[in-house]
Design a protein around this motif. Structure first.
Motif, PDB file in Angstrom:
ATOM      1  N   ILE A  34       0.603  -1.113  -7.822  1.00 56.90           N
ATOM      2  CA  ILE A  34       0.445  -0.110  -6.780  1.00 56.90           C
ATOM      3  C   ILE A  34      -1.026   0.261  -6.663  1.00 56.90           C
ATOM      4  O   ILE A  34      -1.681   0.578  -7.658  1.00 56.90           O
ATOM      5  CB  ILE A  34       1.262   1.157  -7.098  1.00 56.90           C
ATOM      6  N   GLY A  35      -1.513   0.205  -5.452  1.00 56.78           N
ATOM      7  CA  GLY A  35      -2.901   0.546  -5.180  1.00 56.78           C
ATOM      8  C   GLY A  35      -3.006   1.788  -4.314  1.00 56.78           C
ATOM      9  O   GLY A  35      -2.169   2.024  -3.447  1.00 56.78           O
ATOM     10  N   TRP A  36      -4.032   2.569  -4.588  1.00 59.46           N
ATOM     11  CA  TRP A  36      -4.381   3.690  -3.719  1.00 59.46           C
ATOM     12  C   TRP A  36      -5.637   3.308  -2.933  1.00 59.46           C
ATOM     13  O   TRP A  36      -6.603   2.782  -3.511  1.00 59.46           O
ATOM     14  CB  TRP A  36      -4.658   4.952  -4.527  1.00 59.46           C
ATOM     15  N   CYS A  50      -5.939   1.180  -8.789  1.00 59.59           N
ATOM     16  CA  CYS A  50      -4.735   0.352  -8.861  1.00 59.59           C
ATOM     17  C   CYS A  50      -4.146   0.451 -10.267  1.00 59.59           C
ATOM     18  O   CYS A  50      -4.897   0.604 -11.252  1.00 59.59           O
ATOM     19  CB  CYS A  50      -5.061  -1.102  -8.536  1.00 59.59           C
ATOM     20  N   ILE A  51      -2.823   0.361 -10.341  1.00 62.07           N
ATOM     21  CA  ILE A  51      -2.149   0.334 -11.635  1.00 62.07           C
ATOM     22  C   ILE A  51      -1.184  -0.834 -11.648  1.00 62.07           C
ATOM     23  O   ILE A  51      -0.412  -1.026 -10.703  1.00 62.07           O
ATOM     24  CB  ILE A  51      -1.424   1.673 -11.936  1.00 62.07           C
ATOM     25  N   TYR A  95      -3.768   6.448   1.203  1.00 64.77           N
ATOM     26  CA  TYR A  95      -2.575   5.623   1.342  1.00 64.77           C
ATOM     27  C   TYR A  95      -2.274   4.924   0.016  1.00 64.77           C
ATOM     28  O   TYR A  95      -3.191   4.581  -0.735  1.00 64.77           O
ATOM     29  CB  TYR A  95      -2.782   4.536   2.393  1.00 64.77           C
ATOM     30  N   CYS A  96      -0.998   4.692  -0.231  1.00 58.39           N
ATOM     31  CA  CYS A  96      -0.630   3.808  -1.334  1.00 58.39           C
ATOM     32  C   CYS A  96       0.033   2.565  -0.763  1.00 58.39           C
ATOM     33  O   CYS A  96       0.675   2.607   0.294  1.00 58.39           O
ATOM     34  CB  CYS A  96       0.283   4.499  -2.342  1.00 58.39           C
ATOM     35  N   GLY A  97      -0.173   1.463  -1.451  1.00 57.84           N
ATOM     36  CA  GLY A  97       0.383   0.191  -1.034  1.00 57.84           C
ATOM     37  C   GLY A  97       0.944  -0.547  -2.236  1.00 57.84           C
ATOM     38  O   GLY A  97       0.498  -0.337  -3.368  1.00 57.84           O
ATOM     39  N   LEU A 111      -5.569  -6.268   2.256  1.00 59.95           N
ATOM     40  CA  LEU A 111      -4.747  -7.358   2.774  1.00 59.95           C
ATOM     41  C   LEU A 111      -3.675  -7.787   1.773  1.00 59.95           C
ATOM     42  O   LEU A 111      -2.602  -8.265   2.178  1.00 59.95           O
ATOM     43  CB  LEU A 111      -5.649  -8.555   3.104  1.00 59.95           C
ATOM     44  N   PHE A 112      -3.926  -7.598   0.488  1.00 56.70           N
ATOM     45  CA  PHE A 112      -2.990  -8.052  -0.541  1.00 56.70           C
ATOM     46  C   PHE A 112      -1.864  -7.048  -0.792  1.00 56.70           C
ATOM     47  O   PHE A 112      -0.990  -7.309  -1.609  1.00 56.70           O
ATOM     48  CB  PHE A 112      -3.741  -8.314  -1.849  1.00 56.70           C
ATOM     49  N   PHE A 113      -1.903  -5.928  -0.086  1.00 60.12           N
ATOM     50  CA  PHE A 113      -0.897  -4.885  -0.287  1.00 60.12           C
ATOM     51  C   PHE A 113      -0.072  -4.706   0.982  1.00 60.12           C
ATOM     52  O   PHE A 113      -0.510  -5.024   2.079  1.00 60.12           O
ATOM     53  CB  PHE A 113      -1.557  -3.560  -0.669  1.00 60.12           C
ATOM     54  N   ALA A 114       1.131  -4.177   0.810  1.00 64.59           N
ATOM     55  CA  ALA A 114       2.029  -3.953   1.930  1.00 64.59           C
ATOM     56  C   ALA A 114       2.813  -2.670   1.691  1.00 64.59           C
ATOM     57  O   ALA A 114       2.571  -1.940   0.745  1.00 64.59           O
ATOM     58  CB  ALA A 114       2.966  -5.157   2.093  1.00 64.59           C
ATOM     59  N   SER A 115       3.775  -2.436   2.564  1.00 64.62           N
ATOM     60  CA  SER A 115       4.671  -1.273   2.453  1.00 64.62           C
ATOM     61  C   SER A 115       3.899   0.034   2.473  1.00 64.62           C
ATOM     62  O   SER A 115       4.250   0.997   1.780  1.00 64.62           O
ATOM     63  CB  SER A 115       5.505  -1.345   1.154  1.00 64.62           C
TER      64      SER A 115
END
Length: 126
Positions: A34-36, A50-51, A95-97, A111-115
């Protein structure tokens, strides 16, 4: 795939603190890193932290190191971002992704994150 929702933003004075939450539904966060990220007006979305889910490793961009802390509560299916010693330049929509792999890898690329959730506004001003 997990659906994410951010909350916890607000107006705070310089030097103040906030805790942001990234709550997941539809899937467990244990499968995702999960990234912020944050996006200020007129600027591109940029990574904050990111964690990973594989070993709990955490990563921070230089501008927030020592001030922000990312953590995960697996029981609640929530990832937190603790913001301390806030500065006016931290003002942005946060945002979190979810990255569909357990490690953060090149976490600085949105780009590597979604949702993505709808974001939560953080305003640092006196």
């Amino acid at each position: 795939q997990a659906q994410l929702a951010e909350s916890g933003g607000g107006l705070v004075q310089p030097g103040g603190s906030l805790r942001l939450s990234c709550a997941a539904s539809g899937d467990t966060l244990e499968s995702y890193a999960i990234g912020w990220f944050r996006q200020a007006p007129g600027k591109e979305r940029s990574a904050v932290s990111c964690i990973s889910s594989s070993d709990g490793s955490t990563y921070y961009v230089d501008s927030v190191k020592g001030r922000f802390t990312i953590s995960r509560d697996s029981n609640k299916n929530v990832v937190y971002l603790e913001l301390n010693s806030l500065k006016p330049e931290d003002t942005a929509v946060y945002y979190c992704g979810a990255r569909p792999r357990p490690d953060c890898g090149s976490y600085t690329y949105p780009l590597f994150f979604a949702s993505w959730g709808q974001g939560t506004q953080v305003t640092v001003s006196s």
